[in-house]
Write an enzyme that holds these catalytic residues in place. Sequence first.
Site, PDB file in Angstrom:
ATOM      1  N   GLY A 155       0.893  -1.234   0.023  1.00 27.94           N
ATOM      2  CA  GLY A 155       0.023  -0.066  -0.129  1.00 27.94           C
ATOM      3  C   GLY A 155       0.871   1.305   0.102  1.00 27.94           C
ATOM      4  O   GLY A 155       2.143   1.085   0.412  1.00 27.94           O
TER       5      GLY A 155
ATOM      6  N   GLN B 233       2.597  10.211   1.484  1.00 31.96           N
ATOM      7  CA  GLN B 233       4.187   9.439   1.292  1.00 31.96           C
ATOM      8  C   GLN B 233       4.854   9.877   0.230  1.00 31.96           C
ATOM      9  O   GLN B 233       6.079   9.519   0.159  1.00 31.96           O
ATOM     10  CB  GLN B 233       3.758   8.108   1.446  1.00 31.96           C
TER      11      GLN B 233
ATOM     12  N   CYS C 105       5.802  -0.137   7.102  1.00 33.46           N
ATOM     13  CA  CYS C 105       5.184   0.806   6.273  1.00 33.46           C
ATOM     14  C   CYS C 105       6.516   1.346   5.525  1.00 33.46           C
ATOM     15  O   CYS C 105       7.685   1.322   5.895  1.00 33.46           O
ATOM     16  CB  CYS C 105       4.754   2.072   7.395  1.00 33.46           C
ATOM     17  N   LEU C 106       6.225   1.766   4.154  1.00 35.47           N
ATOM     18  CA  LEU C 106       7.258   2.185   3.512  1.00 35.47           C
ATOM     19  C   LEU C 106       8.135   3.428   3.992  1.00 35.47           C
ATOM     20  O   LEU C 106       9.101   3.783   3.588  1.00 35.47           O
ATOM     21  CB  LEU C 106       6.741   2.258   1.991  1.00 35.47           C
TER      22      LEU C 106
ATOM     23  N   HIS D 239      -4.440   0.998   7.491  1.00 38.65           N
ATOM     24  CA  HIS D 239      -3.218   1.644   7.342  1.00 38.65           C
ATOM     25  C   HIS D 239      -3.108   2.801   6.334  1.00 38.65           C
ATOM     26  O   HIS D 239      -2.702   3.782   6.758  1.00 38.65           O
ATOM     27  CB  HIS D 239      -2.154   0.423   7.140  1.00 38.65           C
ATOM     28  N   GLU D 240      -3.568   2.488   5.384  1.00 41.26           N
ATOM     29  CA  GLU D 240      -3.457   3.619   4.176  1.00 41.26           C
ATOM     30  C   GLU D 240      -4.448   4.793   4.489  1.00 41.26           C
ATOM     31  O   GLU D 240      -4.013   5.892   4.353  1.00 41.26           O
ATOM     32  CB  GLU D 240      -3.658   3.036   2.883  1.00 41.26           C
TER      33      GLU D 240
ATOM     34  N   HIS E 254      -3.071   7.048   6.940  1.00 39.03           N
ATOM     35  CA  HIS E 254      -2.034   7.808   6.581  1.00 39.03           C
ATOM     36  C   HIS E 254      -2.732   9.148   6.263  1.00 39.03           C
ATOM     37  O   HIS E 254      -1.985  10.232   6.198  1.00 39.03           O
ATOM     38  CB  HIS E 254      -1.384   7.319   5.404  1.00 39.03           C
TER      39      HIS E 254
END
Length: 148
Positions: free
Chosen positions: A46, A51, A88-89, A130-131, A134
């Site tokens: 994701g 981000q 997480c990236l 999660h996304e 963000h």
Amino acid sequence: MAIRNVVTLGDDCLRKVCRTQMQFDERLWTVLDDMKDTMYHAEGVGLAAPQVGILRRYCIIDVGDGLIELINPVIVETKGTQTDNEGCLSLPGKFSEVTRPMTVTVRAQDRFGKNFTVTGEGLKARALCHEIDHLDGILYIDKANKGK
Ligand code: CO
């Protein structure tokens, strides 16, 4: 299409409440295409617009059953709970245990502005939560189980 720089913990972009995406145009599609390339390149499941430094309410996920683009997503229903490791990236190499709903239903718009609903279970539910977090400046570490 291009791979974009993913901001990491400490960047202000990760802590902002993002604004509604109003326009469904070439500019949006270019960012979505770049986000897809960026997510697959990083082998993530994701990626959210903040981000890549864009403070708008959209994100993408792919947990292995195909790419989903979610513009202005809203969680409309949750069921059950699950606890598992999450990463997480924007926090490379880090993982923590987070409790999430087992099933979530999300209402969103596609890249053309058309409404749709998606229900995810397990990892897909986790990725959706999660996304969408963000987009409100929330990171998984804020919800990580204590002592982990
Ligand atoms: Co993340």
